[in-house]
Motif scaffolding. Structure first.
Motif, PDB file in Angstrom:
ATOM      1  N   LEU A 153     -52.272  52.988 -28.351  1.00 12.89           N
ATOM      2  CA  LEU A 153     -53.265  51.944 -28.627  1.00 12.89           C
ATOM      3  C   LEU A 153     -52.621  50.581 -28.829  1.00 12.89           C
TER       4      LEU A 153
ATOM      5  N   VAL B  55     -54.691  47.773 -27.566  1.00  6.98           N
ATOM      6  CA  VAL B  55     -56.109  47.802 -27.949  1.00  6.98           C
ATOM      7  C   VAL B  55     -56.339  46.871 -29.134  1.00  6.98           C
TER       8      VAL B  55
ATOM      9  N   LEU C  36     -57.494  46.141 -32.496  1.00 10.63           N
ATOM     10  CA  LEU C  36     -57.812  46.935 -33.684  1.00 10.63           C
ATOM     11  C   LEU C  36     -58.075  46.054 -34.905  1.00 10.63           C
TER      12      LEU C  36
ATOM     13  N   TYR D 153     -51.579  57.117 -33.819  1.00  5.14           N
ATOM     14  CA  TYR D 153     -52.190  56.088 -34.661  1.00  5.14           C
ATOM     15  C   TYR D 153     -53.160  56.732 -35.645  1.00  5.14           C
TER      16      TYR D 153
ATOM     17  N   ASN E 105     -61.750  53.482 -24.951  1.00  2.36           N
ATOM     18  CA  ASN E 105     -60.363  53.760 -24.561  1.00  2.36           C
ATOM     19  C   ASN E 105     -60.125  55.253 -24.307  1.00  2.36           C
TER      20      ASN E 105
ATOM     21  N   ILE F  23     -56.638  57.938 -24.458  1.00  2.00           N
ATOM     22  CA  ILE F  23     -56.583  58.787 -25.652  1.00  2.00           C
ATOM     23  C   ILE F  23     -56.601  60.246 -25.219  1.00  2.00           C
TER      24      ILE F  23
END
Length: 271
Positions: free
Chosen positions: A32, A35, A37, A49, A65, A69
């Motif tokens: 991630l 990404v 966050l 994570y 995502n 993942i």
């Protein structure tokens, strides 16, 4: 905004106006790093994570995502909760694991809250009182000083109907295990409620009540005082706290002294 948490209407208004929350934590197997966050609290790197945040935000992150993942696991313990848990770090009391204490509860110094106890919003626990295992203190319940609420006992809360007054347990009262104190009942100081009793009306000071419904069976005498005596050592957690601080100070001082002597020896050898 200020609220009077002894007033059931104010309590209801507080709950109505509070932001409802469904916090979750999710363990993610996936990278991630790219990404966004920002709306979460997160920890991790590479392909692992841990995210903390509101359910809707976390869900969107997972769905948006899903291609990167591999696996994830979501955990949560409430849904649309209006009242958060009390900040235990601010309490000058001994609180054991598994106790459930909601926000806006007042806990006096040296009180003891045992495993599995439940204390609802607006309740007050006096100094040096013990709320034993699996007992329940309902909303707005008032527990005086040096009170022992036995395991499994219930002090009825009063939020609905709002016309009822809250339960009041005065100082130095002993509530036996699995007893029930109904809404609006007042237990006078120094009295004893026998185990398994159901108290439906006020109890005067200095008496013993038992049964369902509970009735006065005698006045509190010396034998009763001996049998219901509290142990102060169970409440003096702050002594251990001070000793721990002292021990830590001594340990750090020894480490500092060792470091200083070692450094001095090293400098001396250089000279």
């Amino acid at each position: 905004m200020e609220y009077n948490f002894t007033d059931p209407y104010e309590l209801a208004r507080f709950i109505k106006q509070s932001k409802k929350s469904t916090p979750v934590q999710v363990y993610v197997n996936g990278d991630l790093s790219k990404v966004n966050l920002e709306q979460t609290e997160w920890y991790g790197f590479n392909n692992f994570y841990i995210l903390f945040g509101e359910s809707n935000i976390i869900t969107n992150i997972i769905l948006d995502n899903k291609d990167i993942i591999k696996h994830f696991r979501i955990e949560n313990d409430r849904r649309n909760s209006a009242v958060p848990m009390l900040n235990l770090l601010e309490q000058d009391a001994r609180i054991e694991p598994g106790a459930i204490i909601r926000s806006k509860v007042k806990i006096g110094r040296n009180a003891v809250i045992m495993m599995g106890a439940v204390i609802n919003i607006g309740a007050e626990i006096g100094e040096s009182s013990m709320i034993d295992m699996n007992s329940v203190i309902g909303a707005r319940g008032k527990i005086g000083k040096r009170v022992h609420v036995g395991a499994g006992a219930i002090i009825a809360g009063v939020l609905e109907p709002p016309s009822m007054s809250s339960c009041v347990i005065e100082d130095d009262v002993m509530i036996g295990a699995n007893s029930v104190i109904l809404e609006g009942v007042k237990i006078g100081s120094g009295s004893v409620v026998a185990a398994g009793s159901v108290v439906t009306k006020d109890v005067p000071e200095g008496v013993v009540v038992a049964g369902s419904p509970a009735k006065i069976i005698k006045n509190v005498d010396e034998q009763t005082k001996y049998k219901t005596k509290l142990l102060d050592d169970l409440r003096k957690w702050y002594i251990l706290k001070k000793q721990s601080f002292k021990d830590c100070f001594i340990s750090y001082f020894i480490i500092f002294l060792w470091f200083f002597l070692s450094l001095s020896k090293y400098v001396w050898n250089l000279i």
